[in-house]
Enzyme design. Structure first.
Site, PDB file in Angstrom:
ATOM      1  N   LYS A 214       0.841  -1.197   0.000  1.00  0.00           N
ATOM      2  CA  LYS A 214       0.000   0.000   0.000  1.00  0.00           C
ATOM      3  C   LYS A 214       0.878   1.250   0.000  1.00  0.00           C
ATOM      4  O   LYS A 214       1.975   1.254   0.589  1.00  0.00           O
ATOM      5  CB  LYS A 214      -0.892  -0.064   1.255  1.00  0.00           C
ATOM      6  CG  LYS A 214      -1.979   0.982   1.356  1.00  0.00           C
ATOM      7  CD  LYS A 214      -2.877   0.690   2.574  1.00  0.00           C
ATOM      8  CE  LYS A 214      -3.987   1.703   2.755  1.00  0.00           C
ATOM      9  NZ  LYS A 214      -4.889   1.361   3.893  1.00  0.00           N
TER      10      LYS A 214
ATOM     11  N   SER B  60      -9.805   1.350   2.984  1.00  0.00           N
ATOM     12  CA  SER B  60      -8.935   2.144   2.139  1.00  0.00           C
ATOM     13  C   SER B  60      -7.889   1.338   1.382  1.00  0.00           C
ATOM     14  O   SER B  60      -7.300   1.843   0.428  1.00  0.00           O
ATOM     15  CB  SER B  60      -8.225   3.207   2.991  1.00  0.00           C
ATOM     16  OG  SER B  60      -7.394   2.603   3.951  1.00  0.00           O
TER      17      SER B  60
ATOM     18  N   SER C 240      -9.928  -1.118   7.136  1.00  0.00           N
ATOM     19  CA  SER C 240      -9.370  -0.908   5.793  1.00  0.00           C
ATOM     20  C   SER C 240      -8.670  -2.092   5.156  1.00  0.00           C
ATOM     21  O   SER C 240      -8.332  -2.038   3.975  1.00  0.00           O
ATOM     22  CB  SER C 240      -8.397   0.261   5.811  1.00  0.00           C
ATOM     23  OG  SER C 240      -9.116   1.451   5.633  1.00  0.00           O
TER      24      SER C 240
HETATM   25  N1  GLN Z   1     -13.154   3.507   6.442  1.00  0.00           N
HETATM   26  C1  GLN Z   1     -12.624   3.939   7.694  1.00  0.00           C
HETATM   27  C2  GLN Z   1     -12.197   5.371   7.570  1.00  0.00           C
HETATM   28  O1  GLN Z   1     -12.494   5.942   6.596  1.00  0.00           O
HETATM   29  C3  GLN Z   1     -11.459   3.064   8.090  1.00  0.00           C
HETATM   30  C4  GLN Z   1     -10.252   3.374   7.339  1.00  0.00           C
HETATM   31  C5  GLN Z   1      -9.065   2.557   7.736  1.00  0.00           C
HETATM   32  O2  GLN Z   1      -9.183   1.490   8.353  1.00  0.00           O
HETATM   33  N2  GLN Z   1      -7.891   3.088   7.433  1.00  0.00           N
HETATM   34  O3  GLN Z   1     -11.596   5.937   8.419  1.00  0.00           O
END
Ligand code: GLN
Length: 472
Positions: free
Chosen positions: A71, A146, A170
């Site tokens: 990532k 994400s 995410s």
């Molecule tokens: N979707 C959640 C957010 O927008 C979690 C994101 C994540 O785990 N980095 O914060």
């Protein structure tokens, strides 16, 4: 697709690491999902030759010659890293994240960097400066986020193994929506050194792969204390990735907790798979135990106070002076800060910085941040109570299957609800994994989530391997 373990065993037996790496490079360059944002060809080929030399010299490596993708919030020395934000465009990592360094030492080869929501804020990979990622199962749909690029890269068969980060779901949510395995380890199991921070008390790096066994070997390699991350746990990681010889048989007698309230509001196709998972577990001799997590309903509210508070502090370092983008239209220092940040950060990141500075500000701190910390404690206690009567928790990873591109972008609250089942895991620091468990009526992947007490990553993986066996 060939698994990481199959590639490693071929390379350990004398097949050149160049074979799998070259195949992955070709696929990464031909990617049509926008999962891949950078290909590291020369670096990867040199690394393949170095692995070949180590094998020739008599070494055996757990991930020998396995092509991986990481990532874009993981530092890789000498390579551009941007967290998919304009503000970091052109930033070259001065060092490599511990998790990546350990995978490379175990023979893995980084072939590409994957797309993500900017600074890991999002659930659909639509908040990226590099544009959205398409779900390989259905390109009109999002891959989740994400870590959407990492999930799509594995689902599309570009690499067998990828790294993501999980602050509130995410890794697990995109894994679920793309039909791959995704693990968020216990807080502290994997060093965060070299991960661009979002919510430091919640962030964990973890693997995505096609099988639980590949995820287990990756965790085994990455886990363990790192003197460069004071929050990495001192827990003994020996055998953390060892799986039972017969994962299905090992389910016998396992106490599997479930929260009945989780069934409310589930998409019918997801609910049907959850029911099927419970029936299959019972047939395999597991014991289903109803439990409650009474404060879980506050998890999203608590998360968006704590995570944004931490993010506003973490992201204050991007000031136009020290990293990446600097405005060229400023006349004063404060304009340099303000304009660089307004030009560099996307809309969602700016929204969260505003929320975060608000909840941390004098006068509001006690009402929001402190209160959220108190509720976080209650959520941790709920988990402890639940795990007094069960070994692992079973539930859905996401309330729906993959939704359409653009479907939720105009409604941040709807988007935030995508993580309703994954966020409490991070608040409590417990490990969680999403394992593919069939599809809904449209053929879209459904993931089952398992959670275990903090520090019990091995137990979690063993149960996950059992669920994986039942899904076949
Ligand atoms: N979707 C959640 C957010 O927008 C979690 C994101 C994540 O785990 N980095 O914060």
């Amino acid at each position: 697709m060939t698994t990481a373990l199959q590639i490693a065993s071929a390379v350990n037996a004398g097949t050149s690491a160049r074979v799998a790496v070259t195949a992955a490079l070709v696929k990464a360059k031909a990617d049509t999902t926008n999962a891949i944002i950078r290909v590291h060809e020369a670096r990867a080929l040199a690394a393949a030759d170095a692995v070949d030399a180590r094998i020739k010299a008599g070494e055996q490596l757990p991930l020998a010659g396995v092509p991986i993708a990481i990532k874009d919030n993981l530092n890789l020395q000498g390579v551009e890293v941007t967290a998919c934000s304009k503000i970091l465009k052109g930033y070259i990592a001065p060092y490599t994240a511990t998790a990546v360094e350990r995978l490379e030492a175990a023979g893995a080869i980084v072939v590409a960097t994957t797309n993500m929501d900017e600074f890991a804020m999002g659930s659909s990979n639509e908040n990226s400066a590099y544009g959205p990622v398409k779900n390989p199962v259905d390109p009109t749909r999002i891959p989740g986020g994400s870590s959407g690029g990492s999930a799509a890269a594995v689902a599309a068969g570009i690499v067998p193994l990828a790294l993501g980060s999980d602050t509130g779901g995410s890794i697990r949510q995109p894994a679920s929506l793309c039909g791959v395995v995704g693990l968020k380890p216990s807080y502290g199991t994997v060093s965060r050194y070299g991960l661009i921070a979002y919510g430091s008390s919640l962030d964990q790096i973890g693997p995505l792969s096609t099988t639980v066994a590949d995820t287990a070997v990756a965790l085994q390699v990455m886990a363990g204390k790192d003197p460069r991350d004071s929050t990495s746990a001192d827990r003994d990681a020996t055998g953390i990735g060892s799986l039972p010889a017969d994962a299905r048989a090992a389910l016998k007698g396992l106490r599997v907790g479930y929260v009945a309230a989780h069934e409310e509001g589930l998409a019918p196709g997801v609910r049907a798979r959850l029911t099927a998972a419970k029936e299959a577990l019972t047939a395999a001799g597991a014991v289903l135990v109803p439990v409650t997590l009474p404060h879980e309903r506050f998890a999203i509210a608590v998360y968006y106070i704590l995570a944004t508070g931490e993010a506003s502090s973490n992201l204050s370092r991007f000031d136009g002076i020290r990293y990446g983008h600097r405005t060229d239209s400023a006349t004063t220092l404060s304009e340099v800060y303000g304009k660089s940040r307004v030009e560099g950060f996307g809309a969602e990141v700016q929204r969260r910085i505003m929320l975060g500075t608000y909840v941390l500000s004098t006068g509001y701190y006690d009402a929001y941040y402190k209160k959220a910390q108190q509720v976080r404690r209650k959520i941790c206690d709920d988990y402890a109570n639940a795990f007094a009567s069960c070994d692992v928790l079973l539930g859905p990873a996401s309330p729906t299957t993959a939704f359409k591109v653009g479907e939720k972008t105009s409604d941040p609250l709807q988007m935030y609800l995508s993580d309703i089942f994954t966020i409490a895991t991070n608040l409590a620091g417990v490990p969680g994994i999403s394992v593919p468990f069939g599809t809904d009526e449209q053929g879209l992947p459904v993931g089952m989530q398992l959670q275990a007490p903090i520090g019990n990553d091995q137990r979690l993986l063993a149960a996950a391997a059992g669920i994986e066996a039942l899904a076949l």
